[in-house]
Write a protein that holds these residues in place. Structure first.
Motif, PDB file in Angstrom:
ATOM      1  N   VAL A 238      -9.754  35.902 -14.985  1.00 56.91           N
ATOM      2  CA  VAL A 238      -9.030  35.629 -16.172  1.00 56.91           C
ATOM      3  C   VAL A 238      -9.809  35.358 -17.311  1.00 56.91           C
ATOM      4  O   VAL A 238     -11.187  35.127 -17.028  1.00 56.91           O
ATOM      5  N   SER A 239      -9.368  35.343 -18.310  1.00 56.33           N
ATOM      6  CA  SER A 239     -10.260  35.075 -19.636  1.00 56.33           C
ATOM      7  C   SER A 239     -10.722  33.670 -19.696  1.00 56.33           C
ATOM      8  O   SER A 239      -9.994  32.575 -19.328  1.00 56.33           O
ATOM      9  N   LEU A 240     -11.691  33.279 -20.470  1.00 51.98           N
ATOM     10  CA  LEU A 240     -12.101  31.950 -20.676  1.00 51.98           C
ATOM     11  C   LEU A 240     -11.107  31.112 -21.654  1.00 51.98           C
ATOM     12  O   LEU A 240     -10.862  29.789 -21.122  1.00 51.98           O
ATOM     13  N   ARG A 241     -10.617  31.908 -22.356  1.00 52.77           N
ATOM     14  CA  ARG A 241      -9.445  31.239 -23.353  1.00 52.77           C
ATOM     15  C   ARG A 241      -8.298  30.606 -22.376  1.00 52.77           C
ATOM     16  O   ARG A 241      -7.730  29.649 -22.619  1.00 52.77           O
ATOM     17  N   LEU A 242      -8.021  31.344 -21.354  1.00 56.71           N
ATOM     18  CA  LEU A 242      -6.944  30.998 -20.519  1.00 56.71           C
ATOM     19  C   LEU A 242      -7.156  29.663 -19.733  1.00 56.71           C
ATOM     20  O   LEU A 242      -6.470  28.846 -19.791  1.00 56.71           O
ATOM     21  N   VAL A 243      -8.533  29.644 -19.170  1.00 57.78           N
ATOM     22  CA  VAL A 243      -9.015  28.323 -18.623  1.00 57.78           C
ATOM     23  C   VAL A 243      -8.705  27.267 -19.585  1.00 57.78           C
ATOM     24  O   VAL A 243      -8.480  25.887 -19.344  1.00 57.78           O
ATOM     25  N   GLN A 244      -9.479  27.434 -20.878  1.00 58.91           N
ATOM     26  CA  GLN A 244      -9.265  26.352 -21.657  1.00 58.91           C
ATOM     27  C   GLN A 244      -7.972  25.942 -21.984  1.00 58.91           C
ATOM     28  O   GLN A 244      -7.719  24.817 -22.223  1.00 58.91           O
ATOM     29  N   TYR A 245      -7.093  27.029 -22.035  1.00 56.65           N
ATOM     30  CA  TYR A 245      -5.655  26.612 -22.325  1.00 56.65           C
ATOM     31  C   TYR A 245      -5.064  25.569 -21.387  1.00 56.65           C
ATOM     32  O   TYR A 245      -4.536  24.803 -21.783  1.00 56.65           O
ATOM     33  N   TYR A 246      -5.340  25.955 -20.017  1.00 58.90           N
ATOM     34  CA  TYR A 246      -4.686  25.223 -18.882  1.00 58.90           C
ATOM     35  C   TYR A 246      -5.441  23.881 -18.861  1.00 58.90           C
ATOM     36  O   TYR A 246      -4.782  22.741 -18.354  1.00 58.90           O
TER      37      TYR A 246
ATOM     38  N   LEU B 217     -10.969  20.003 -15.761  1.00 64.34           N
ATOM     39  CA  LEU B 217     -10.779  20.896 -14.576  1.00 64.34           C
ATOM     40  C   LEU B 217     -11.477  20.423 -13.478  1.00 64.34           C
ATOM     41  O   LEU B 217     -10.906  20.437 -12.434  1.00 64.34           O
ATOM     42  N   LEU B 218     -12.613  19.735 -13.664  1.00 67.64           N
ATOM     43  CA  LEU B 218     -13.020  18.870 -12.245  1.00 67.64           C
ATOM     44  C   LEU B 218     -12.009  17.721 -11.683  1.00 67.64           C
ATOM     45  O   LEU B 218     -11.958  17.707 -10.594  1.00 67.64           O
TER      46      LEU B 218
ATOM     47  N   ARG C 275     -16.187  28.697 -17.599  1.00 65.65           N
ATOM     48  CA  ARG C 275     -16.476  30.189 -17.658  1.00 65.65           C
ATOM     49  C   ARG C 275     -16.689  30.525 -16.247  1.00 65.65           C
ATOM     50  O   ARG C 275     -16.228  31.758 -15.958  1.00 65.65           O
ATOM     51  N   SER C 276     -17.405  30.028 -15.232  1.00 65.54           N
ATOM     52  CA  SER C 276     -17.351  30.352 -13.731  1.00 65.54           C
ATOM     53  C   SER C 276     -16.126  30.618 -13.229  1.00 65.54           C
ATOM     54  O   SER C 276     -15.770  31.356 -12.401  1.00 65.54           O
ATOM     55  N   ALA C 277     -15.210  29.579 -13.576  1.00 66.80           N
ATOM     56  CA  ALA C 277     -13.817  29.294 -12.880  1.00 66.80           C
ATOM     57  C   ALA C 277     -12.916  30.731 -13.568  1.00 66.80           C
ATOM     58  O   ALA C 277     -12.499  31.393 -12.720  1.00 66.80           O
ATOM     59  N   ALA C 278     -13.244  31.085 -14.911  1.00 70.23           N
ATOM     60  CA  ALA C 278     -12.597  32.209 -15.318  1.00 70.23           C
ATOM     61  C   ALA C 278     -12.972  33.452 -14.694  1.00 70.23           C
ATOM     62  O   ALA C 278     -12.155  34.142 -14.369  1.00 70.23           O
ATOM     63  N   ALA C 279     -14.205  33.609 -14.582  1.00 66.27           N
ATOM     64  CA  ALA C 279     -15.163  34.720 -13.823  1.00 66.27           C
ATOM     65  C   ALA C 279     -14.279  34.984 -12.347  1.00 66.27           C
ATOM     66  O   ALA C 279     -13.985  36.078 -11.977  1.00 66.27           O
ATOM     67  N   GLU C 280     -14.283  33.963 -11.815  1.00 61.14           N
ATOM     68  CA  GLU C 280     -14.039  34.045 -10.249  1.00 61.14           C
ATOM     69  C   GLU C 280     -12.293  34.195 -10.041  1.00 61.14           C
ATOM     70  O   GLU C 280     -11.974  34.852  -9.335  1.00 61.14           O
TER      71      GLU C 280
ATOM     72  N   ALA D 181      -9.689  29.394  -7.771  1.00 60.11           N
ATOM     73  CA  ALA D 181     -11.003  30.102  -8.089  1.00 60.11           C
ATOM     74  C   ALA D 181     -12.231  28.851  -8.208  1.00 60.11           C
ATOM     75  O   ALA D 181     -13.379  28.891  -7.756  1.00 60.11           O
ATOM     76  N   ALA D 182     -12.035  27.928  -9.193  1.00 63.64           N
ATOM     77  CA  ALA D 182     -12.609  26.729  -9.340  1.00 63.64           C
ATOM     78  C   ALA D 182     -13.068  25.884  -7.996  1.00 63.64           C
ATOM     79  O   ALA D 182     -14.222  25.731  -8.127  1.00 63.64           O
TER      80      ALA D 182
END
Length: 195
Positions: A37-45, A52-53, A29-34, A13-14
């Motif tokens: 999943v939740s923003l919290r999950l993206v932050q977790y990983y 992320l970049l 946030r945009s990766a989570a939306a795409e 998605a990212a």
């Protein structure tokens, strides 16, 4: 869904956001939306946007090298491997166009926000350079041209690939013309002469 699958889903998605909307639009946030999943999950990983970049670029780069390796056989000479590397790097299909677009976006980001992208982008350039240095060194030794500045040759070739790739992307040249430009350049390289 396991951790690896979930992480892969977020990275996919990212990549879509970065490639088609631009790196400036890629946020956690945009990766989570795409990814749905939740923003919290993206932050977790990933922990941070920088992480992320880095993961996005590393994954793209790994796929690019894998594409090149898939074109290279053990029976190929080092000279042929150099040519296969160049061919694999030119944006002549959608996957390679997406990689080139992302590379240019990272270069632009590295210029405007060195803290965020310079290290990530430079690491990718360094890895590419090392692969080319090894290939050129092997090709030079194959044809008896051992007294060379391999790193300068690698950087020259990287510059050619980037420039020709950008010309393809903006439709200044097409694939066949790009091939002729690359052929003309490579024909003059001492490390690619037949023995």
């Amino acid at each position: 869904m396991g951790d690896d699958d979930r992480r892969d889903q977020i990275l996919t998605a990212a990549e879509r956001v970065a490639t088609f909307e631009g790196l400036d639009k890629l946020t956690m946030r945009s990766a989570a939306a795409e990814a749905g999943v939740s923003l919290r999950l993206v932050q977790y990983y990933f922990g941070s946007k920088s992480s992320l970049l880095e993961s996005v670029l590393t994954r793209f780069s790994d796929r690019s090298f894998a594409g090149w390796r898939a074109r290279v056989g053990d029976e190929m000479s080092a000279r042929e491997k150099v040519r296969a590397f160049v061919d694999a790097a030119l944006p002549l299909d959608e996957e390679r166009r997406a990689f080139h677009r992302l590379g240019v976006a990272f270069a632009s980001l590295a210029l405007s926000d060195p803290q965020l992208a310079a290290g990530i982008y430079r690491a990718n350039l360094d890895a590419t350079e090392e692969v080319l240095v090894d290939l050129i060194r092997s090709a030079a030794l194959e044809c008896g041209a051992a007294d060379m500045e391999w790193r300068v040759e690698a950087r020259t070739l990287m510059s050619l690939i980037h420039g020709v790739g950008t010309m393809i992307m903006v439709e200044q040249i097409d694939g066949p013309e790009a091939g002729r430009i690359v052929d003309r350049f490579l024909t003059g390289r001492v490390y690619l002469r037949r023995v």
